[in-house]
Design a protein around this motif. Structure first.
Motif, PDB file in Angstrom:
ATOM      1  N   UNK A  18       0.800  -1.217   0.000  1.00 50.04           N
ATOM      2  CA  UNK A  18       0.000   0.000   0.000  1.00 50.04           C
ATOM      3  C   UNK A  18       0.840   1.279   0.000  1.00 50.04           C
ATOM      4  N   UNK A  19       0.158   2.410  -0.252  1.00 47.77           N
ATOM      5  CA  UNK A  19       0.831   3.718  -0.285  1.00 47.77           C
ATOM      6  C   UNK A  19       1.494   3.986   1.064  1.00 47.77           C
ATOM      7  N   UNK A  20       0.747   3.814   2.123  1.00 54.82           N
ATOM      8  CA  UNK A  20       1.241   3.895   3.495  1.00 54.82           C
ATOM      9  C   UNK A  20       1.344   2.472   4.015  1.00 54.82           C
ATOM     10  N   UNK A  21       2.551   2.046   4.353  1.00 58.80           N
ATOM     11  CA  UNK A  21       2.751   0.644   4.737  1.00 58.80           C
ATOM     12  C   UNK A  21       3.332   0.526   6.138  1.00 58.80           C
ATOM     13  N   UNK A  22       2.754  -0.405   6.911  1.00 59.50           N
ATOM     14  CA  UNK A  22       3.332  -0.789   8.202  1.00 59.50           C
ATOM     15  C   UNK A  22       3.779  -2.253   8.166  1.00 59.50           C
ATOM     16  N   UNK A  23       3.883  -2.809   6.973  1.00 64.66           N
ATOM     17  CA  UNK A  23       4.197  -4.229   6.797  1.00 64.66           C
ATOM     18  C   UNK A  23       2.926  -5.030   6.732  1.00 64.66           C
ATOM     19  N   UNK A  24       2.207  -5.072   7.805  1.00 66.42           N
ATOM     20  CA  UNK A  24       0.824  -5.532   7.883  1.00 66.42           C
ATOM     21  C   UNK A  24       0.120  -4.580   8.828  1.00 66.42           C
ATOM     22  N   UNK A  25      -1.163  -4.437   8.641  1.00 69.14           N
ATOM     23  CA  UNK A  25      -1.915  -3.553   9.518  1.00 69.14           C
ATOM     24  C   UNK A  25      -3.059  -2.903   8.774  1.00 69.14           C
ATOM     25  N   UNK A  26      -3.953  -2.308   9.517  1.00 74.74           N
ATOM     26  CA  UNK A  26      -5.099  -1.609   8.936  1.00 74.74           C
ATOM     27  C   UNK A  26      -5.735  -0.713   9.966  1.00 74.74           C
ATOM     28  N   UNK A  27      -6.592   0.159   9.501  1.00 74.35           N
ATOM     29  CA  UNK A  27      -7.308   1.070  10.389  1.00 74.35           C
ATOM     30  C   UNK A  27      -8.806   0.911  10.152  1.00 74.35           C
ATOM     31  N   UNK A  28      -9.556   1.021  11.230  1.00 72.55           N
ATOM     32  CA  UNK A  28     -11.013   0.942  11.169  1.00 72.55           C
ATOM     33  C   UNK A  28     -11.578   2.210  11.788  1.00 72.55           C
ATOM     34  N   UNK A  29     -12.578   2.794  11.132  1.00 74.45           N
ATOM     35  CA  UNK A  29     -13.329   3.907  11.710  1.00 74.45           C
ATOM     36  C   UNK A  29     -14.799   3.496  11.774  1.00 74.45           C
ATOM     37  N   UNK A  30     -15.379   3.594  12.950  1.00 75.23           N
ATOM     38  CA  UNK A  30     -16.798   3.299  13.159  1.00 75.23           C
ATOM     39  C   UNK A  30     -17.454   4.602  13.587  1.00 75.23           C
ATOM     40  N   UNK A  31     -18.339   5.126  12.753  1.00 75.67           N
ATOM     41  CA  UNK A  31     -18.845   6.491  12.937  1.00 75.67           C
ATOM     42  C   UNK A  31     -19.563   6.684  14.269  1.00 75.67           C
ATOM     43  N   UNK A  32     -20.367   5.712  14.663  1.00 79.64           N
ATOM     44  CA  UNK A  32     -21.096   5.821  15.926  1.00 79.64           C
ATOM     45  C   UNK A  32     -20.155   5.495  17.092  1.00 79.64           C
ATOM     46  N   UNK A  33     -19.969   6.409  18.045  1.00 74.19           N
ATOM     47  CA  UNK A  33     -19.003   6.160  19.129  1.00 74.19           C
ATOM     48  C   UNK A  33     -19.306   4.914  19.956  1.00 74.19           C
ATOM     49  N   UNK A  34     -20.593   4.634  20.212  1.00 74.61           N
ATOM     50  CA  UNK A  34     -20.928   3.427  20.981  1.00 74.61           C
ATOM     51  C   UNK A  34     -20.550   2.164  20.208  1.00 74.61           C
ATOM     52  N   UNK A  35     -20.843   2.171  18.900  1.00 73.72           N
ATOM     53  CA  UNK A  35     -20.464   1.025  18.074  1.00 73.72           C
ATOM     54  C   UNK A  35     -18.940   0.913  17.975  1.00 73.72           C
ATOM     55  N   UNK A  36     -18.257   2.049  17.976  1.00 75.41           N
ATOM     56  CA  UNK A  36     -16.793   2.029  17.957  1.00 75.41           C
ATOM     57  C   UNK A  36     -16.243   1.391  19.232  1.00 75.41           C
ATOM     58  N   UNK A  37     -16.876   1.675  20.380  1.00 74.08           N
ATOM     59  CA  UNK A  37     -16.465   1.032  21.632  1.00 74.08           C
ATOM     60  C   UNK A  37     -16.642  -0.484  21.544  1.00 74.08           C
ATOM     61  N   UNK A  38     -17.752  -0.897  20.954  1.00 76.98           N
ATOM     62  CA  UNK A  38     -17.996  -2.337  20.807  1.00 76.98           C
ATOM     63  C   UNK A  38     -16.954  -2.957  19.875  1.00 76.98           C
ATOM     64  N   UNK A  39     -16.626  -2.258  18.794  1.00 80.44           N
ATOM     65  CA  UNK A  39     -15.606  -2.763  17.879  1.00 80.44           C
ATOM     66  C   UNK A  39     -14.268  -2.931  18.590  1.00 80.44           C
ATOM     67  N   UNK A  40     -13.933  -1.986  19.448  1.00 77.80           N
ATOM     68  CA  UNK A  40     -12.669  -2.061  20.177  1.00 77.80           C
ATOM     69  C   UNK A  40     -12.649  -3.280  21.106  1.00 77.80           C
ATOM     70  N   UNK A  41     -13.784  -3.574  21.731  1.00 76.71           N
ATOM     71  CA  UNK A  41     -13.846  -4.747  22.608  1.00 76.71           C
ATOM     72  C   UNK A  41     -13.754  -6.040  21.790  1.00 76.71           C
ATOM     73  N   UNK A  42     -14.478  -6.084  20.656  1.00 73.70           N
ATOM     74  CA  UNK A  42     -14.448  -7.284  19.824  1.00 73.70           C
ATOM     75  C   UNK A  42     -13.048  -7.542  19.268  1.00 73.70           C
ATOM     76  N   UNK A  43     -12.294  -6.472  19.055  1.00 71.42           N
ATOM     77  CA  UNK A  43     -10.936  -6.610  18.520  1.00 71.42           C
ATOM     78  C   UNK A  43      -9.959  -7.127  19.566  1.00 71.42           C
ATOM     79  N   UNK A  44     -10.382  -7.143  20.838  1.00 68.44           N
ATOM     80  CA  UNK A  44      -9.510  -7.644  21.907  1.00 68.44           C
ATOM     81  C   UNK A  44     -10.290  -8.604  22.792  1.00 68.44           C
TER      82      UNK A  44
END
Length: 386
Positions: free
Chosen positions: A182-208
């Motif tokens: 990719x244009x910006x590379x970390x070797x492997x990796x990605x970013x997620x944006x979840x517009x709704x803050x409550x849903x973003x909190x849930x995404x953060x928990x599911x990711x860990x």
């Protein structure tokens, strides 16, 4: 061999990695948080809604889970898209419904998406092909009017915009890729944006692991007197990023404007050098008001010629390819018999040229000359210097 994709890594990234070693903590920590905050500023969004993960594919799976997509639901996505998108949909038991694309831009129009919608459609998963924003404004408006969720697969669009608005900020969830190509590379990796803050909190928990609070030293003063006890709210996985890759990402993000500027120069040179060559058609110009990341640069050839030219260039030391093969032709997704003429035409005629910030002026000129020679039998190419 001149490669199609190649990251640009140097002494600043190496120094950033060395600093992580000096701190003896390569895992999830302060640099990860700093990278999320810097990327949020790049997009113009709330940093609480941004999550660094270990791959964009993990982010797509996370998006499907956060939106609650499953059996009985349909998700519309362009057939010219990455296999990870369809896998994320189908692994949840939902049905991937493929829409057509414009054979020149390889992005779907709002009309392409609309033709694929049914009363079972719960979401649209939109790719910005090669960094071109495409018809995202109209598709986002249509999704909002119909109560359909929009996921932006912005893997190719790290610096793409419509006006002042960044790609990835039109949908309910967006995902970026930072893999080695990719244009910006970390070797492997990605970013997620979840517009709704409550849903973003849930995404953060599911990711860990689905944990409400992470155990360990960071929780010892903020959770309870027994910070080692676990509170599992959902059955999550571990797909978070880490400080080692985040340290690289922070440097790459600072360098991103120069990366995109160089890619723009290369794209302009290709356009000049290849214009008017019989049997060869370049990509459409970037529309007024749109900004591209210039991740891909592609040409179109006659169907019978594309494969011959690709093989010829490989013999001449120039690696080319086509991404992404139409997913409606993949038996696993159950779309046999579907005809999508735009996607099928693109798959037979499109060839991606080397396009990355590590290309020298000589490399770019060599690619153009070899391509012209292969197509026409003439050795010369126009265009001056990249």
């Amino acid at each position: 061999m001149i490669n199609v994709f190649q990251p640009a890594l140097g002494p600043d990234e190496l120094a950033a990695v060395a600093s992580v070693f000096e701190d003896s903590w390569p895992g999830l920590g302060e640099r990860t948080t700093a990278f999320e905050a810097a990327f949020a500023e790049h997009l113009g969004v709330d940093p609480r809604t941004v999550l660094f993960v270990n791959s964009a594919t993990a982010g797509l799976f996370l998006a499907v889970e956060v939106l609650g997509l499953g059996p009985g639901d349909e998700v519309v996505l362009p057939s010219v898209s990455f296999v990870g998108a369809a896998n994320a949909v189908c692994s949840a038991g939902a049905r991937a419904v493929f829409c057509d694309v414009d054979p020149r831009t390889l992005n779907p129009t709002a009309e392409d998406v609309e033709r694929a919608l049914t009363d079972r459609t719960r979401a649209v998963m939109l790719l910005h092909y090669g960094g071109l924003p495409g018809d995202v404004e109209r598709i986002a408006a249509m999704c909002e009017a119909r109560g359909v969720r929009l996921v932006e697969d912005a893997a190719c669009a790290v610096a793409s915009r419509v006006g002042e608005r960044a790609c990835g900020t039109f949908g309910d969830v967006a995902v970026w890729s930072f893999d080695a190509m990719k244009v910006l590379s970390t070797g492997d990796g990605g970013m997620v944006v979840v517009r709704d803050p409550d849903a973003a909190d849930r995404a953060r928990r599911l990711a860990y692991h689905g944990l409400r609070h992470q155990s360990g030293m960071s929780a010892s003063r903020s959770v309870s007197r027994r910070w080692w006890e676990l509170d599992v709210e959902a059955f999550g996985r571990r797909v978070v990023g880490n400080d080692l890759t985040a340290a690289i990402g922070l440097v790459q993000l600072r360098r991103l404007p120069q990366f995109v500027a160089r890619r723009r120069e290369i794209a302009s040179f290709y356009d000049r050098a290849l214009s008017g060559v019989e049997g060869l058609e370049g990509p459409p110009p970037v529309p007024e008001g749109h900004t591209s990341s210039h991740y891909f640069h592609w040409v179109r050839l006659e169907p019978g010629e594309r494969d011959r030219v690709a093989a010829d260039l490989l013999e001449r030391g120039v690696y080319t390819t086509f991404r992404y093969a139409p997913l409606h032709r993949v038996p696993a997704y159950g779309a046999q018999g579907v005809r999508l003429p735009g996607a099928e035409e693109a798959a037979e005629r499109t060839l991606l040229l080397p396009q990355h910030q590590g290309l020298s002026d000589g490399d770019v000129k060599h690619v153009a000359e070899e391509l012209v020679s292969s197509v026409t039998g003439r050795p010369e190419a126009k265009g001056g210097r990249p």
